[in-house]
Motif scaffolding. Structure first.
Motif, mmCIF file in Angstrom:
data_model
loop_
_atom_site.group_PDB
_atom_site.id
_atom_site.type_symbol
_atom_site.label_atom_id
_atom_site.label_comp_id
_atom_site.label_asym_id
_atom_site.label_seq_id
_atom_site.Cartn_x
_atom_site.Cartn_y
_atom_site.Cartn_z
ATOM 1 N N GLU A 52 25.888 45.751 151.948
ATOM 2 C CA GLU A 52 26.786 44.618 151.809
ATOM 3 C C GLU A 52 26.079 43.318 152.190
ATOM 4 N N THR A 53 25.251 43.370 153.223
ATOM 5 C CA THR A 53 24.490 42.186 153.627
ATOM 6 C C THR A 53 23.513 41.771 152.541
ATOM 7 N N VAL A 54 22.792 42.733 151.985
ATOM 8 C CA VAL A 54 21.836 42.427 150.919
ATOM 9 C C VAL A 54 22.552 41.823 149.721
ATOM 10 N N ARG A 55 23.703 42.379 149.362
ATOM 11 C CA ARG A 55 24.463 41.859 148.231
ATOM 12 C C ARG A 55 24.981 40.446 148.531
ATOM 13 N N LEU A 56 25.376 40.211 149.769
ATOM 14 C CA LEU A 56 25.866 38.894 150.161
ATOM 15 C C LEU A 56 24.758 37.845 150.074
ATOM 16 N N LEU A 57 23.590 38.167 150.593
ATOM 17 C CA LEU A 57 22.480 37.219 150.559
ATOM 18 C C LEU A 57 22.041 36.932 149.127
ATOM 19 N N ALA A 58 21.997 37.948 148.304
ATOM 20 C CA ALA A 58 21.577 37.761 146.914
ATOM 21 C C ALA A 58 22.562 36.905 146.141
ATOM 22 N N SER A 59 23.818 36.888 146.571
ATOM 23 C CA SER A 59 24.816 36.099 145.856
ATOM 24 C C SER A 59 24.530 34.606 145.929
ATOM 25 N N ALA A 60 23.694 34.180 146.888
ATOM 26 C CA ALA A 60 23.334 32.766 146.975
ATOM 27 C C ALA A 60 22.581 32.323 145.730
ATOM 28 N N ALA A 120 24.414 28.420 152.419
ATOM 29 C CA ALA A 120 25.592 28.987 153.085
ATOM 30 C C ALA A 120 26.831 28.834 152.205
ATOM 31 N N PHE A 121 26.966 27.694 151.537
ATOM 32 C CA PHE A 121 28.113 27.466 150.654
ATOM 33 C C PHE A 121 28.127 28.484 149.522
ATOM 34 N N GLU A 122 26.949 28.778 148.947
ATOM 35 C CA GLU A 122 26.869 29.762 147.864
ATOM 36 C C GLU A 122 27.234 31.163 148.352
ATOM 37 N N LEU A 123 26.947 31.464 149.624
ATOM 38 C CA LEU A 123 27.306 32.775 150.165
ATOM 39 C C LEU A 123 28.827 32.946 150.224
ATOM 40 N N PHE A 124 29.532 31.870 150.556
ATOM 41 C CA PHE A 124 30.989 31.945 150.708
ATOM 42 C C PHE A 124 31.719 31.755 149.377
ATOM 43 N N ASP A 125 31.087 31.073 148.427
ATOM 44 C CA ASP A 125 31.725 30.821 147.126
ATOM 45 C C ASP A 125 31.584 32.068 146.260
ATOM 46 N N ARG A 126 32.504 33.016 146.450
ATOM 47 C CA ARG A 126 32.361 34.333 145.815
ATOM 48 C C ARG A 126 32.738 34.350 144.349
ATOM 49 N N ASN A 127 33.514 33.356 143.884
ATOM 50 C CA ASN A 127 33.944 33.367 142.480
ATOM 51 C C ASN A 127 33.383 32.194 141.683
ATOM 52 N N ALA A 128 32.347 31.524 142.219
ATOM 53 C CA ALA A 128 31.658 30.440 141.512
ATOM 54 C C ALA A 128 32.612 29.321 141.118
ATOM 55 N N SER A 158 33.682 19.562 153.047
ATOM 56 C CA SER A 158 34.670 20.069 154.006
ATOM 57 C C SER A 158 34.209 21.401 154.589
ATOM 58 N N PHE A 159 33.574 22.223 153.754
ATOM 59 C CA PHE A 159 33.053 23.504 154.229
ATOM 60 C C PHE A 159 31.990 23.291 155.299
ATOM 61 N N CYS A 160 31.117 22.304 155.093
ATOM 62 C CA CYS A 160 30.067 22.038 156.081
ATOM 63 C C CYS A 160 30.671 21.739 157.445
ATOM 64 N N GLN A 161 31.732 20.940 157.471
ATOM 65 C CA GLN A 161 32.377 20.624 158.742
ATOM 66 C C GLN A 161 33.094 21.839 159.312
ATOM 67 N N LEU A 162 33.710 22.625 158.448
ATOM 68 C CA LEU A 162 34.384 23.850 158.890
ATOM 69 C C LEU A 162 33.400 24.797 159.547
ATOM 70 N N LYS A 175 21.200 28.693 163.036
ATOM 71 C CA LYS A 175 21.822 27.376 163.117
ATOM 72 C C LYS A 175 23.342 27.460 163.109
ATOM 73 N N PHE A 176 23.880 28.356 162.297
ATOM 74 C CA PHE A 176 25.326 28.452 162.143
ATOM 75 C C PHE A 176 25.934 29.649 162.862
ATOM 76 N N GLY A 177 25.113 30.580 163.343
ATOM 77 C CA GLY A 177 25.653 31.765 164.000
ATOM 78 C C GLY A 177 26.099 32.841 163.036
ATOM 79 N N LEU A 178 25.714 32.733 161.760
ATOM 80 C CA LEU A 178 26.124 33.735 160.767
ATOM 81 C C LEU A 178 25.173 34.929 160.802
ATOM 82 N N PHE A 179 25.206 35.652 161.900
ATOM 83 C CA PHE A 179 24.341 36.822 162.045
ATOM 84 C C PHE A 179 24.926 37.983 161.242
#
Length: 751
Positions: A102-110, A141-149, A196-200, A710-714
């Motif tokens: 799941e981590t590998v798939r998440l990182l590749a989604s960027a 980081a934004f691309e990692l969270f933007d799951r539906n483009a 807004s995501f950056c501030q969040l 930097k963001f704590g997204l371990f």
């Protein structure tokens, strides 16, 4: 294609999913068309990118064979990279056998712009461009969270990804809190855009920390135990902790044997004000570093007291006295018993490690000793030898540059108002002297006696510089040296040089004045002067030399050190121009004020001719000069001396400092002030050396690592970790064709 030309700048700025998708639609998926894009000479166009992420963009023609080599999937003749191909194969990340899929798939989604589970060559090239952007960390980081483009992030998308991280596994978070509703609306249906995501993302872990504090504050009185404080910091704020801070959390919060106790941390109890101040301090370490570097003024070995630091931050209202108190408590834990703050303390506290940046590129960079405690007699001897060698070269350069001025100065000082010898050339002033030397002796006459001057001045300046540096080291404590220590160090350097240089000085003067009298058939050279003087004669006028050189050095070196501070830039760095000006300015008072001693020395060392006054010592010479020629005779040649000494020492000190910067050897002693700047390591410092990682991909691994630290997204590395989620809506699903992502255990059981 004209539209693509107009969109070129977007590849170097904000490469959102929709913008990249529009480009790919116009490309029609053809790699031949894509290769025509103007990427070959493109570079990141932001100034910050040039200074901190100056990685040139890769040529798509170069990327194509690399992509084909790692792409294992092919659909309708088009090669594609799977997440494993991209993350594990190409980037070399998560290579463990039981890696978390799941981590590998998440990182590749960027890099997967279309979010279809595969990476095309066009997407591969576009992500390379994104990595060159100055805000690549936030964009990735934004691309990692933007799951539906969609170029926006919903609350469900944010929760799904964030629950996959380690901090959320260790400390739960209330996604129905007011914090979440402020960003996504009361019904959590509002999406957030990139900014807004950056501030969040910036504020999220602060909110999680507050929620964790409330969780452990069972009585609601605003206090938790030191153990609870340690638990919160290591789980929620782990990305802000160095190993040093992590290991001293109990001690700094009052729960250990440390003798330093705050009123808010008595008996192992931590109040919310202390918790807030501690976290605020960690978040302001960049500002703390800026204050330290600004106050250090190029002396990165300096240690600041708490009072000095409080005075320095008066203009920074963001930093509170409570945060300063915690900062100095941490630094004291790094060196018990010494309540100061040094660069090493900041490096121990701040996870964004500092690096020393030289003012110029080094040709040699050798670390002879790793720690100051390893220094021994042999190391000190080698350091002095190193300084002596560089000082000799610098002295020779300085002497050659101003030798004609020195010759004019000597001729003017030796000119008598009475008892002139028949055939002796008389000079009206320094300019007249210069003209007559060239007229009667030629241009080479200006360099008469240069060889013994170089032979003498090279070790003379080397001895003076080496002894001054050696004594300054002895008087320096916590990176600071008192004024009296500077004066003694300079005077010692001047005293030590006299023993070696007096014989060479008297030979030089005899040769310089030899051209004043035309003696047919008699050629004056070094050997004839040595034969005439004898051994004791070589030290004639040595008392006057002491009288001149000790005060000169005692004035010059402290003045030079303070002139360097005055001419340094805002970061305390001294450019070559600053060094030259500082050395020149310091030479004016030093050379001018000791001119009487120089006149007396010259009269004692020059051979008196028939009819001229002879002198029996320093006092006798001074008395006769005042009686026969008046007080102004003691100041003869002042202008020439200043004009000679100031540029000579300017060239000498400039050469000496530049050589130390170019041929740098770290003996763990004192470093030249103003030559280094402490800056935070950039992502480029961690760039990949893999030959397949070209262009922006040099920064890919460092960017993914930066997202964590930097963001704590371990993100979990192995299959032993599963997000805390009761429903599949929170699992990581990136393709609309995939209904459910199987667990790692299920996958392994089928292999």
């Amino acid at each position: 294609m004209s539209q693509l030309q107009n969109e070129k700048a977007s590849f170097d700025h904000l490469l959102t999913s929709s913008r990249r998708r529009e480009l790919f639609q116009n490309l029609g998926g053809g790699s031949d068309v894509f290769s025509a894009l103007p990427f070959r000479t493109a570079k990141c166009n932001a100034e910050t990118a040039i200074s901190q992420r100056s990685i040139p963009r890769a040529n798509p023609d170069h990327l194509r064979p690399i992509f084909d080599r790692f792409a294992s999937k092919e659909i309708k003749g088009k090669r594609l990279m799977t997440p494993e191909d991209f993350i594990r194969g190409y980037l070399g990340l998560y290579t463990e056998e039981n890696y978390n899929k799941e981590t590998v798939r998440l990182l590749a989604s960027a890099a997967d712009t279309t979010k279809d589970g595969d990476i095309s060559f066009e997407e591969f090239c576009a992500f390379e461009a994104l990595l060159c952007s100055p805000d690549a960390l936030y964009l990735t980081a934004f691309e990692l969270f933007d799951r539906n483009a969609s170029d926006t992030i919903s609350c469900d998308e944010f929760e799904a990804v964030i629950r996959h991280t380690q901090p959320l596994h260790d400390q739960d978070f209330d996604f129905n809190s007011e914090f979440i509703k402020r960003y996504f609306g009361a019904d959590k249906k509002r999406n957030v855009n990139y900014h807004s995501f950056c501030q969040l993302l910036h504020d999220f872990y602060e909110e999680q920390g507050i929620q964790a504090f409330k969780k452990y504050d069972k009585n609601g009185n605003g206090t938790i135990s030191s153990l609870d404080f340690q638990q919160i910091m290591t789980t929620v704020k782990g990305h802000l902790l160095t190993d040093f801070v992590r290991h001293n959390l109990i001690a700094v919060s009052g729960g250990g044997a440390s003798g330093h106790k705050f009123s808010d941390t008595r008996s192992g109890i931590v109040t919310f004000p202390y918790y807030a101040a501690f976290n605020s301090l960690l978040a302001k370490m960049e500002l703390i570093k800026r204050v330290y570097v600004s106050n250090a003024r190029g002396n990165l070995d300096i240690e600041m007291t708490k009072e000095e630091f409080l005075h320095a931050i008066q203009s920074y209202t963001q930093v509170t006295p409570y945060e300063v108190e915690i900062l100095f408590h941490l630094s004291e834990l790094n060196h018990p018993g010494r309540k100061t703050l040094s660069l090493k303390d900041i490096q121990a506290i701040d996870p964004e490690r500092l690096k020393r940046v030289s003012q110029m590129d080094r040709l040699i960079n050798i670390k002879a000793v790793h720690h100051k405690d390893e220094r021994g007699i042999g190391t000190a001897f080698l350091e002095s030898g190193y300084r002596f060698l560089l000082g000799s070269i610098a002295g020779a350069c300085g002497a050659t540059a101003v030798y004609p001025i020195d010759l004019v100065k000597t001729r003017m000082q030796n000119q008598r108002t009475s008892g002139s010898f028949v055939g002796e050339v008389m000079y009206k002033n320094s300019l007249d002297c210069f003209k007559k030397v060239v007229k009667f002796e030629g241009l080479l006459g200006l360099y008469r006696g240069l060889l013994p001057q170089i032979v003498g001045v090279a070790p003379e300046k080397a001895i003076k510089l080496t002894m001054n540096d050696f004594m300054r080291d002895k008087f320096t404590t916590d990176g600071k040296i008192p004024l009296y220590g500077e004066i003694i160090a300079g005077g010692t350097g001047g005293m030590c040089q006299v023993v070696f240089t007096n014989p060479l000085e008297i030979v030089k003067i005899r040769l310089q004045t030899a051209g004043e009298v035309q003696q047919a058939g008699k050629k004056i050279g070094v050997m004839s002067v040595l034969k005439e003087l004898g051994f004791l004669g070589l030290y004639k006028g040595s008392r006057a030399c002491f009288l001149r050189d000790i005060p000169f050095s005692a004035i010059y070196f402290p003045a030079y050190a303070h002139a360097k501070l005055a001419t340094a830039d805002e970061d305390g760095m001294n450019s070559p121009g600053s060094l030259f000006c500082s050395a020149f300015i310091a030479g004016v008072p030093a050379a001018g004020l000791v001119t009487p001693a120089d006149v007396i020395k010259t009269r004692l060392q020059v051979a008196a001719r028939a009819g001229q006054t002879t002198y029996n010592g320093v006092i006798d010479c001074a008395r006769k000069l005042l009686k026969e020629e008046g007080p102004m005779s003691l100041w003869k040649g002042t202008a020439a001396r200043v004009c000679r000494s100031s540029p000579q020492f300017a060239v000498t000190l400039l050469t000496y400092e530049v050589l130390q910067r170019l041929f740098y050897v770290d003996f763990a002693g004192s470093r030249p002030t103003g030559s280094e700047l402490a800056t935070t390591k950039t992502i480029q410092d961690e760039s990949s050396t893999n030959p397949d990682h070209v262009g922006g991909y040099k920064l890919a691994a460092a960017t993914f690592s930066g997202i964590e630290h930097k963001f704590g997204l371990f993100l979990p590395r192995t299959c032993s970790f599963f997000p805390k989620s009761a429903t599949w809506q929170h699992r990581l699903t990136f393709s609309p064709r995939v209904e459910k992502v199987p667990k790692c255990a299920d996958i392994l059981s089928t292999q």
